[in-house]
Design a protein around this motif. Structure first.
Motif, short mmCIF file in Angstrom:
data_model
loop_
_atom_site.label_atom_id
_atom_site.label_comp_id
_atom_site.label_asym_id
_atom_site.label_seq_id
_atom_site.Cartn_x
_atom_site.Cartn_y
_atom_site.Cartn_z
N VAL A 1 -12.37 -26.71 -23.40
CA VAL A 1 -12.61 -26.28 -24.77
C VAL A 1 -11.91 -27.22 -25.75
N GLY A 2 -10.67 -27.58 -25.45
CA GLY A 2 -9.94 -28.48 -26.34
C GLY A 2 -8.47 -28.56 -26.00
N LYS A 3 -7.74 -29.31 -26.80
CA LYS A 3 -6.31 -29.55 -26.59
C LYS A 3 -5.49 -28.73 -27.58
N ALA A 4 -4.57 -27.91 -27.04
CA ALA A 4 -3.69 -27.12 -27.90
C ALA A 4 -2.67 -28.05 -28.58
N PHE A 5 -2.48 -27.88 -29.91
CA PHE A 5 -1.60 -28.84 -30.57
C PHE A 5 -0.56 -28.23 -31.50
N VAL A 6 -0.69 -26.97 -31.94
CA VAL A 6 0.32 -26.42 -32.84
C VAL A 6 0.34 -24.90 -32.76
N ILE A 7 1.53 -24.33 -32.97
CA ILE A 7 1.70 -22.88 -33.09
C ILE A 7 1.72 -22.55 -34.58
N TRP A 8 0.76 -21.75 -35.04
CA TRP A 8 0.71 -21.43 -36.46
C TRP A 8 1.21 -20.02 -36.78
N MET A 9 1.37 -19.20 -35.75
CA MET A 9 1.93 -17.86 -35.94
C MET A 9 2.57 -17.43 -34.63
N ILE B 1 -2.15 -20.14 -31.62
CA ILE B 1 -2.22 -21.60 -31.59
C ILE B 1 -3.54 -22.10 -32.16
N LEU B 2 -3.54 -23.39 -32.51
CA LEU B 2 -4.78 -24.06 -32.88
C LEU B 2 -5.12 -25.07 -31.80
N VAL B 3 -6.41 -25.15 -31.48
CA VAL B 3 -6.89 -26.04 -30.43
C VAL B 3 -7.80 -27.09 -31.04
N ASN B 4 -7.49 -28.35 -30.78
CA ASN B 4 -8.30 -29.47 -31.25
C ASN B 4 -9.61 -29.49 -30.47
N LYS B 5 -10.73 -29.23 -31.15
CA LYS B 5 -12.02 -29.12 -30.47
C LYS B 5 -12.70 -30.46 -30.22
N PHE B 6 -12.24 -31.55 -30.89
CA PHE B 6 -12.92 -32.82 -30.70
C PHE B 6 -12.10 -33.81 -29.87
N ALA B 7 -10.94 -33.38 -29.34
CA ALA B 7 -10.07 -34.29 -28.58
C ALA B 7 -10.78 -34.86 -27.36
N TYR B 8 -11.62 -34.04 -26.72
CA TYR B 8 -12.28 -34.46 -25.49
C TYR B 8 -13.79 -34.59 -25.66
N GLY B 9 -14.24 -34.73 -26.91
CA GLY B 9 -15.66 -34.92 -27.15
C GLY B 9 -16.25 -33.83 -28.03
N ALA C 1 -11.23 -27.29 -35.17
CA ALA C 1 -10.13 -26.54 -34.55
C ALA C 1 -10.52 -25.08 -34.40
N GLU C 2 -10.00 -24.45 -33.36
CA GLU C 2 -10.27 -23.05 -33.09
C GLU C 2 -8.96 -22.33 -32.80
N PRO C 3 -8.75 -21.16 -33.40
CA PRO C 3 -7.51 -20.42 -33.13
C PRO C 3 -7.60 -19.60 -31.84
N PHE C 4 -6.49 -19.49 -31.14
CA PHE C 4 -6.39 -18.67 -29.94
C PHE C 4 -5.04 -17.93 -29.98
N ARG C 5 -5.00 -16.80 -29.29
CA ARG C 5 -3.76 -16.05 -29.15
C ARG C 5 -3.34 -16.08 -27.68
N ILE C 6 -2.04 -16.30 -27.43
CA ILE C 6 -1.52 -16.35 -26.07
C ILE C 6 -1.29 -14.92 -25.58
N PRO C 7 -2.02 -14.47 -24.53
CA PRO C 7 -1.93 -13.08 -24.09
C PRO C 7 -0.94 -12.85 -22.94
N THR C 8 -0.55 -13.92 -22.23
CA THR C 8 0.32 -13.76 -21.06
C THR C 8 1.46 -14.77 -21.11
N GLY C 9 2.40 -14.61 -20.18
CA GLY C 9 3.56 -15.50 -20.14
C GLY C 9 3.42 -16.67 -19.20
N SER C 10 2.22 -17.04 -18.78
CA SER C 10 2.04 -18.09 -17.78
C SER C 10 2.45 -19.47 -18.27
N MET C 11 2.50 -19.67 -19.60
CA MET C 11 2.89 -20.98 -20.13
C MET C 11 4.29 -20.98 -20.74
#
Length: 267
Positions: free
Chosen positions: A239-247, A88-96, A68-78
């Motif tokens: 890169v991977g599938k976003a799956f949870v908001i941790w902060m 958020i945390l991104v599942n790095k092995f979901a797609y290989g 898993a890799e952490p990312f921060r959402i910088p814009t309101g596009s989602m």
């Protein structure tokens, strides 16, 4: 200048591991033999730091590269799914499984499903990470007409949930523009979107997703730079599938932390 954390982690892990290994195999025994009996040999400062940091760096590298890799959402596009300041945390092995830095897939595990929220390297600048929702898979025909989405000729139902309401800065701007909240059904995933009545962003279109590519869109439909404007996402850019908001950091003007969003699963 772009800071590549993956390359930095690989470089530091390799360097600290190499220093520790060279010292262990070539110099440690010599130092021990030169020290009087009963005394512990002193390691050089560089070797001591390398020995201490190597296991930590290795664990971080493996976790970030393959789990898993952490990312921060910088814009309101989602919005409304993800707000500015969500971590958020991104599942790095979901797609290989991919090798770090080289981004070469070595184990094929799965592929994105329609409705997945994915992080990917922006096709026009792979040094930038984007996050959007998968709308079209390879071979799908995607149409967008009058702010309604059609996939393979079938309209994706939308149910109105009334005016959009929110308290953060981005939400207040949408409220002033009379934004509407809707629930969209992508057959297997139901999710919220936002549209702004009277605003037409981009042209209506019909496209067919080519093999090995994906068509993605933001949930904030009139405030998103996505496949409608710059094209498809190649599979190798995933890169991977976003799956949870941790902060959920809102800043001092909006209550600092929105505790109610912590641990929210991303759908």
């Amino acid at each position: 200048m772009h800071f590549d954390l993956a390359k930095t982690l690989v470089g530091l892990t390799f360097a600290t591991g190499l220093i520790w290994a060279i010292d262990h195999w070539f110099f440690a025994k010599r130092r021990a033999a030169e020290v009087p009996a009963g005394e512990a040999p002193r390691e050089p400062v560089l070797v001591e730091y390398a020995r201490s940091f190597f296991p930590v760096l290795l664990i971080v590298l493996l976790f970030r590269s393959f789990l898993a890799e952490p990312f921060r959402i910088p814009t309101g596009s989602m919005m409304p799914t993800l707000l500015v300041g969500d971590f958020i945390l991104v599942n790095k092995f979901a797609y290989g499984i991919r090798l770090p830095v080289l981004d070469k897939k070595i184990i094929d595990i799965g592929e994105p499903e329609r409705g997945d929220v994915v992080v990917f390297r922006y096709p026009k600048n792979p040094q930038e990470d984007y996050i959007k929702r998968v709308i079209g898979k390879p071979g799908d025909e995607v149409s967008y007409r009058n702010k309604r989405l059609y996939i393979n000729g079938k309209e994706m139902p939308q149910d109105s949930h009334g005016p959009y309401a929110g308290t953060d800065q981005e939400s207040r701007d949408l409220v002033r523009r009379n934004a509407e909240s809707l629930q969209e059904n992508l057959e297997t995933v139901q999710h919220r979107i936002i549209t702004i009545p009277g605003e037409q962003v981009g042209m209506d279109f019909t496209v067919t997703v080519p093999p090995g590519h994906y068509f993605v869109m933001g949930d904030n439909r009139d405030r998103s730079s996505d496949s409608r404007f710059w094209g498809f996402v190649p599979e190798q850019n995933l890169v991977g599938k976003a799956f949870v908001i941790w902060m959920a950091w809102r800043g001092f003007g909006d209550g600092v932390v929105e505790f109610g969003r912590l641990g929210t699963l991303i759908k």
